[in-house]
Design a protein around this motif. Structure first.
Motif, mmCIF file in Angstrom:
data_model
loop_
_atom_site.group_PDB
_atom_site.id
_atom_site.type_symbol
_atom_site.label_atom_id
_atom_site.label_comp_id
_atom_site.label_asym_id
_atom_site.label_seq_id
_atom_site.Cartn_x
_atom_site.Cartn_y
_atom_site.Cartn_z
ATOM 1 N N GLY A 427 0.819 -1.203 0.000
ATOM 2 C CA GLY A 427 0.000 0.000 0.000
ATOM 3 C C GLY A 427 0.855 1.254 0.000
ATOM 4 O O GLY A 427 2.031 1.233 0.364
ATOM 5 N N LEU A 432 -1.953 0.898 -5.853
ATOM 6 C CA LEU A 432 -3.279 0.323 -6.081
ATOM 7 C C LEU A 432 -4.200 1.313 -6.797
ATOM 8 O O LEU A 432 -3.855 1.830 -7.851
ATOM 9 C CB LEU A 432 -3.847 -0.170 -4.748
ATOM 10 N N GLN A 509 -4.702 1.127 3.301
ATOM 11 C CA GLN A 509 -5.312 1.460 2.020
ATOM 12 C C GLN A 509 -6.539 0.580 1.802
ATOM 13 O O GLN A 509 -6.521 -0.620 2.099
ATOM 14 C CB GLN A 509 -4.313 1.250 0.874
ATOM 15 N N ALA A 511 -8.233 -1.597 -0.229
ATOM 16 C CA ALA A 511 -7.762 -2.363 -1.388
ATOM 17 C C ALA A 511 -8.894 -2.777 -2.316
ATOM 18 O O ALA A 511 -8.662 -3.039 -3.499
ATOM 19 C CB ALA A 511 -7.007 -3.601 -0.922
ATOM 20 N N VAL A 546 -1.333 -8.694 -2.003
ATOM 21 C CA VAL A 546 -1.447 -7.272 -1.664
ATOM 22 C C VAL A 546 -1.362 -7.149 -0.150
ATOM 23 O O VAL A 546 -2.101 -7.826 0.578
ATOM 24 C CB VAL A 546 -2.774 -6.676 -2.178
ATOM 25 N N ALA A 548 -1.940 -4.118 2.050
ATOM 26 C CA ALA A 548 -2.469 -2.773 1.812
ATOM 27 C C ALA A 548 -2.155 -1.827 2.960
ATOM 28 O O ALA A 548 -3.057 -1.260 3.599
ATOM 29 C CB ALA A 548 -3.966 -2.842 1.564
#
Length: 762
Positions: A427, A432, A509, A511, A546, A548
């Protein structure tokens, strides 16, 4: 009981065809039945007129019973019979196949299975068959052998291959008039069962397989390991999980201890509670792979009180701990704390080298290659396939998607899909959705559907009052509790609590939603609002993830010096990222442990520098075995799989084998890979020792035979005559004088009489 009412055994009806022996045509029977039905209907209707007692549905009931009675009587006039093929006496062979594997030596309270089989044969079965047929005796274990006398049985066979043995019987049937096969076995086949090809060939030759089953169908007190799954290869000092599958009977609710050993060294142990009888139970146990080399992992349960079979409590698996160094390229778009602390977290991992490219200003980069093994990065992120494919994993930090050219994005896509590498997206303010990844070629790689909006990167804010806003804690999901990536403590419950106690994230974040097939391991929790934080998925030959956030560095900053949660997490995440990244040559075999088997299939997948299949390569397997054995085997290309080569190898001795597969194309060395396998003798018959009645019943029913219990085996002498194999003659069996026919007529007439009596019209 069946023969008492129907005159003949069930096998006559199942194999015979219905015929009418009367001289009159069949259509005349149908006309007669219709005429009788019409006549009876008119007669009953006329008599029922004006009668109060025979009204409504009562005439119809009388008509049905009388019509059925007339139909049966008319059918008898046409002389019904069964036409059935029977074996000609003294012109056919009956093959008696006796399981002579070591599982037949198991004592089932009333004596061994071997002794029970001999009793069945000596109690008159063989003698009765010899009066009408030629009898051949065979023993069955890992192969079929002809014997002359029953005293040649010794229950010493090291495995049971029913399917292969029946194929050998079929081979004899091509030149001999074999009319039927009698198989006496516990059904404990350990070759993977009987394939459809064998069943189809038996059906084609119309040879009935009659089976007699021996042994307990359920063990009263026993625990058996059915499988243990461990990674076939790993990096040194990796934390691995052994998935132990087992079932038990008689110990529900008891405690049992699983141990893992490498030779005499204890790797791990765990106490578990046993669940329901007969149900499959799977437990995981963590262990450290240790230093480089081949590890012989012995998984065992400590013996429980009163166990009937203690030899099925232990299995062996192999793990090839590879000394290779995996290379990870970390592209970071801006200087930030997460970059610094991630590098620090994995700097002590000798088997994962992280090469970093840091964009310090808009047009300036700073490359750190401490080990000097990535010169292709000196000018920045690679632009050639072979340069990027030299790495095993990628980490993309806070870099907008537009920073990478379309060519670089395609190479990154192929890095995962074709190369089989792993990519981790972190992140950040340019990551993203905020980095425009939804409109890039990299969107396919992401395990989430990015939100269609900007400003998804959220920071912790301190209010003038000192109150913190946007604080997010982390929690494991159900999948995260089982994952090795997120295992900070060996104990599952303590591991969950340890995650809950981690300091809050400095930022996170949004996601988006996980894609189908993606797995959420960690969630963020902001005032009760949960969102995916660590998401993984498989993609093509590789894997993507990911994470994030760019704020996990606070874990390292705020936790005690002795707490290695941050280092452990990133080390395990990066090892997951690269551990399964394939080389250009990947060696494999379906089974690394051969239990009482000698043949092994070797497989090599070969690719060139750009990881395209190299179908024109020359591939060799160099084999080292016990007692100085050394051989070289040429591998052949698989016709339906481009770039895949295989070879069959027969192991001459028991023990461990090391195989190095090398590939070349002309003068170009494409690479090499190693694998290990082990041949163990005398172990297959220790497992699945309960009678496999399902297999025996299916085999007999699929081939036109019948399954018998030992106490019913005497009936075989009568049933075996009905077969369409061998030398046969068609015979007819009259049906008109069956007791069941008389009873049917009596029931129809009695039924009508009882109804008339009830209605008062007798």
């Amino acid at each position: 009981m069946f023969e008492l009412f129907f005159k003949y055994p069930q096998s006559v009806f199942s194999r015979g065809s219905f015929v009418l022996l009367g001289g009159w045509p069949k259509w005349l029977l149908l006309v007669a039945i219709v005429a009788a039905a019409v006549g009876l209907g008119l007669l009953i209707r006329q008599r029922a007129k004006g009668s109060v007692r025979v009204a409504g549905a009562r005439p119809a009931a009388v008509w049905i019973l009388q019509t059925l009675l007339a139909s049966v009587l008319l059918l008898m006039l046409w002389h019904p019979a069964l036409s059935v093929a029977t074996l000609r006496p003294q012109q056919n062979i009956v093959a008696i196949v006796v399981d002579d594997s070591s599982s037949m030596a198991i004592d089932d309270a009333g004596g061994t299975r071997h002794a029970a089989a001999v009793r069945v044969l000596d109690s008159g079965l063989v003698a009765s068959l010899q009066k009408r047929f030629q009898v051949r005796l065979y023993t069955l274990s890992d192969q079929l052998e002809r014997i002359q006398h029953l005293d040649q049985l010794n229950s010493a066979g090291r495995s049971t291959h029913i399917g292969e043995s029946l194929k050998q019987v079929l081979a004899d049937a091509s030149s001999l008039p074999i009319g039927a096969v009698v198989l006496l076995s516990d059904g404990a086949d350990n070759s993977g069962g009987i394939d459809l090809e064998t069943i189809s060939e038996i059906r084609r030759q119309r040879i009935p397989i009659h089976t007699v089953g021996f042994g307990r169908e359920k063990m009263d007190h026993d625990l058996e390991i059915t499988d243990v799954q461990v990674p076939p290869r790993a990096l040194p000092d990796s934390r691995l999980s052994a998935q132990v599958s087992f079932h038990q009977r008689g110990y529900t609710g008891s405690r049992a201890k699983i141990t893992l050993r490498d030779g005499g060294k204890m790797l791990a142990s765990r106490e578990i509670t046993l669940k329901n009888d007969g149900s499959e139970q799977i437990e995981s146990i963590l262990f450290n792979a240790g230093s480089a080399g081949v590890k012989t992992i012995e998984t065992a349960f400590e013996i429980l009180p009163g166990e009937l079979n203690v030899k099925n409590n232990k299995v062996t698996r192999l793990v090839n701990v590879d000394q290779r160094v995996a290379k990870v390229l970390y592209m970071e778009g801006e200087p930030r704390w997460e970059f610094k602390f991630l590098k620090r977290a994995v700097e002590d991992d000798r088997n994962v080298h992280v090469v970093t490219i840091l964009r310090s200003t808009q047009n300036k980069i700073y490359v750190q290659d401490e080990h000097g093994d990535a010169p292709q990065t000196k000018d920045g992120f690679p632009t050639r396939v072979e340069d990027l494919f030299d790495f095993d994993g990628l980490i993309i930090g806070s870099s907008e998607a537009a920073y990478f050219s379309a060519t670089q994005q395609q190479i990154m896509h192929d890095f995962v899909d074709r190369r089989g590498g792993g990519i981790l997206f972190l992140g950040g303010r340019d990551s993203l959705a905020d980095g425009g990844y939804a409109r890039s070629l990299l969107n396919d790689l992401l395990p989430v559907v990015l939100p269609d909006k900007k400003n998804t990167f959220v920071r912790v804010v301190t209010e003038p009052s000192g109150t913190l806003r946007n604080v997010a804690m982390v929690e494991l999901t159900a999948a995260g509790r089982e994952s090795l990536i997120t295992r900070l403590d060996e104990d599952p419950e303590r591991n969950v609590e340890r995650w809950k106690k981690l300091p809050y994230l400095m930022n996170f974040q949004i996601a988006g939603q996980p894609k189908p097939g993606a797995v959420v391991l960690v969630e963020g929790n902001m005032a009760g609002n949960r969102f995916p934080l660590l998401i993984t998925q498989n993609f093509g030959r590789g894997r993507t993830a990911v994470f994030a956030t760019a704020g996990s560095w606070r874990w390292q900053m705020l936790l005690p010096v002795a707490d290695k949660s941050h280092e452990m997490f990133y080390t395990q995440l990066l090892r997951w990222l690269v551990n399964d990244t394939p080389r250009r040559v990947v060696a494999s075999t379906p089974r690394q442990v051969l239990a009482d088997e000698t043949n092994v299939k070797l497989r090599a997948e070969v690719r060139d520098k750009t990881f395209l299949p190299a179908g024109d390569a020359i591939v060799q397997a160099h084999i080292l075995g016990p007692e100085g054995l050394a051989e070289t085997v040429e591998m052949r290309p698989e016709p339906l799989e481009q770039g895949v080569f295989s070879a069959e190898y027969t192991t001459p001795k028991e023990g461990s084998y090391l195989v190095e597969m090398s590939a070349r194309r002309g003068a170009d060395d494409l690479g090499r890979d190693t694998l290990t396998f082990r041949r163990e003798d005398g172990v297959a018959e220790n497992f699945r020792v309960e009678q496999n009645r399902d297999l025996l019943e299916k085999l007999s029913s699929e081939t036109g035979g019948k399954y018998y219990k030992p106490e019913d085996a005497a009936k075989l002498g009568n049933d075996i005559s009905y077969s369409e194999a061998g030398i046969t003659v068609r015979e007819t069996r009259d049906l008109w004088d069956m007791p069941a026919i008389f009873l049917l007529l009596l029931m129809l007439r009695s039924g009508e009489w009882l109804l008339r009596r009830k209605w008062g019209v007798i």
